[in-house]
Design an enzyme around this catalytic site. Structure first.
Site, PDB file in Angstrom:
ATOM      1  N   GLU A  17      -1.851  -4.591   7.268  1.00 25.21           N
ATOM      2  CA  GLU A  17      -2.012  -4.563   5.796  1.00 25.21           C
ATOM      3  C   GLU A  17      -1.031  -5.328   5.200  1.00 25.21           C
ATOM      4  O   GLU A  17      -0.010  -5.559   5.600  1.00 25.21           O
ATOM      5  CB  GLU A  17      -1.735  -3.089   5.359  1.00 25.21           C
ATOM      6  CG  GLU A  17      -0.189  -2.375   5.749  1.00 25.21           C
ATOM      7  CD  GLU A  17      -0.087  -1.130   5.137  1.00 25.21           C
ATOM      8  OE1 GLU A  17      -0.257  -0.945   3.976  1.00 25.21           O
ATOM      9  OE2 GLU A  17       0.069  -0.119   5.860  1.00 25.21           O
ATOM     10  N   HIS A  31      -4.073  -0.471   5.676  1.00 28.78           N
ATOM     11  CA  HIS A  31      -3.436   0.374   4.491  1.00 28.78           C
ATOM     12  C   HIS A  31      -3.846   1.968   4.298  1.00 28.78           C
ATOM     13  O   HIS A  31      -5.235   2.186   4.392  1.00 28.78           O
ATOM     14  CB  HIS A  31      -3.905  -0.368   3.446  1.00 28.78           C
ATOM     15  CG  HIS A  31      -3.027   0.405   1.954  1.00 28.78           C
ATOM     16  ND1 HIS A  31      -1.598   0.090   1.980  1.00 28.78           N
ATOM     17  CD2 HIS A  31      -3.186   0.550   0.965  1.00 28.78           C
ATOM     18  CE1 HIS A  31      -1.202   0.641   0.754  1.00 28.78           C
ATOM     19  NE2 HIS A  31      -2.300   1.081   0.063  1.00 28.78           N
ATOM     20  N   SER A  52       0.508   4.658  -0.860  1.00 33.45           N
ATOM     21  CA  SER A  52       0.408   3.251  -1.638  1.00 33.45           C
ATOM     22  C   SER A  52       1.175   3.429  -2.906  1.00 33.45           C
ATOM     23  O   SER A  52       2.491   3.623  -3.052  1.00 33.45           O
ATOM     24  CB  SER A  52      -1.110   3.068  -1.736  1.00 33.45           C
ATOM     25  OG  SER A  52      -1.346   1.975  -2.434  1.00 33.45           O
TER      26      SER A  52
END
Length: 308
Positions: free
Chosen positions: A238, A268, A144
């Site tokens: 996502e 995600h 991320s």
């Protein structure tokens, strides 16, 4: 692969008490609590260390002789998360790859906006490079926001003239801090964790006056020439899917060896759910195989970008 497993993960995330745009102090506690809810396996060994002035944790598996080291950057929209909270995921990566994972407690926004995080990341790499005696047994990884940081750090390593690591692993990277990807809209209904509004709030906290289209902040706009091989993983559920796709396309255009690994109907950083999601376990196995293969090969020398 199991539809009930995917449904269970989706439900878990939709009911999680995390508000990525909420009060930072509160949400840091909430996210760390969620990520550390499961007990750590008895054979996971965690050792505090300092890389330069940057705190980190070395994660290893008892009885396993690591064949290399992964420098890892946790997620959390540059404002949340911690090395401690990333131990669950990094331990699984260490176990499957037969590597040591060093997860970094880089400084967080809004108290420490850009460029504090990339400065810490580069400092940690310099120190680890000295400890390891060279880059051949090193890789860089992150998830991320940490995937953004991993990509930015690879560029900064190259531009600093330092020896590059052997590989980069990016899990659901947040590669466009302008939040402009088409999937931000097209995947909004199926993403159980992230929203465009939350990302924009945290991007402002992190960037302050820095342009989100700056190559130093959003690696989809960076010159990636000379970087080591990359594996980029993402899920189709996502809103950051297009970040992964566009980053892979940019790397390919810049003659970087890159593999884009997209898994259907998972959210995600779905790898974090490997214990309950077959797709997560399989993706971690592929990531581990990529790292093992690359760390057997000599690292490429640092290569500054050339003018076209």
């Amino acid at each position: 692969m199991s539809l009930p497993q995917r449904t269970a993960v989706d439900t878990l995330l939709r009911h999680a008490p995390i508000d990525f745009s909420g009060d930072v102090a509160e949400q840091r506690v909430v996210l760390d609590r969620v990520l550390t809810a499961q007990p750590r396996p008895a054979d996971v060994v965690v050792t505090p260390l300092t890389l330069g002035d940057v705190p980190a944790l070395a994660v290893e598996i008892d009885g396993q002789a690591p064949s290399g080291t992964v420098l890892y950057f946790h997620g959390g929209v540059f404002a949340l998360g911690s090395a401690h909270a990333s131990v669950g995921l990094t331990a699984e990566l260490a176990r499957r790859a037969g590597l040591r994972v060093v997860t970094v407690d880089y400084r967080l926004a809004p108290e420490h906006p850009y460029p504090a995080a990339p400065d810490d990341a580069l400092s940690a790499y310099r120190a680890l490079l000295e400890l390891e005696g060279g880059p051949g047994s090193l890789a860089i990884a992150g998830e991320s926001a940490g995937g953004n940081l991993a990509a930015v750090t690879l560029v900064n390593i190259r531009d600093a003239g330092l020896p590059l690591p052997s590989a980069g692993l990016l899990l659901s990277p947040w590669a466009d801090l302008g939040v402009t990807g088409e999937s931000v809209k097209s995947k909004a209904a199926v993403d159980p964790a992230l929203t465009a509004d939350a990302l924009r709030v945290r991007a402002r906290d992190y960037l302050r006056t820095t342009d989100p289209e700056s190559p130093a902040a959003s690696p989809i706009h960076a010159d990636l020439r000379g970087l080591p091989p990359l594996l980029i993983q993402a899920g189709t559920h996502e809103i950051l899917l297009d970040d992964a796709v566009r980053l892979a396309a940019r790397a390919a255009a810049d003659d970087v060896s890159v593999t884009l690994d997209v898994t259907a109907e998972v959210p995600h950083v779905f790898q974090a759910f490997a214990a309950m999601l077959d797709e997560g376990a399989a993706a971690l196995d592929r990531a581990a195989a990529f790292l093992r293969d690359r760390l057997r090969e000599p690292a490429a020398p640092a290569a500054a970008p050339q003018n076209p």
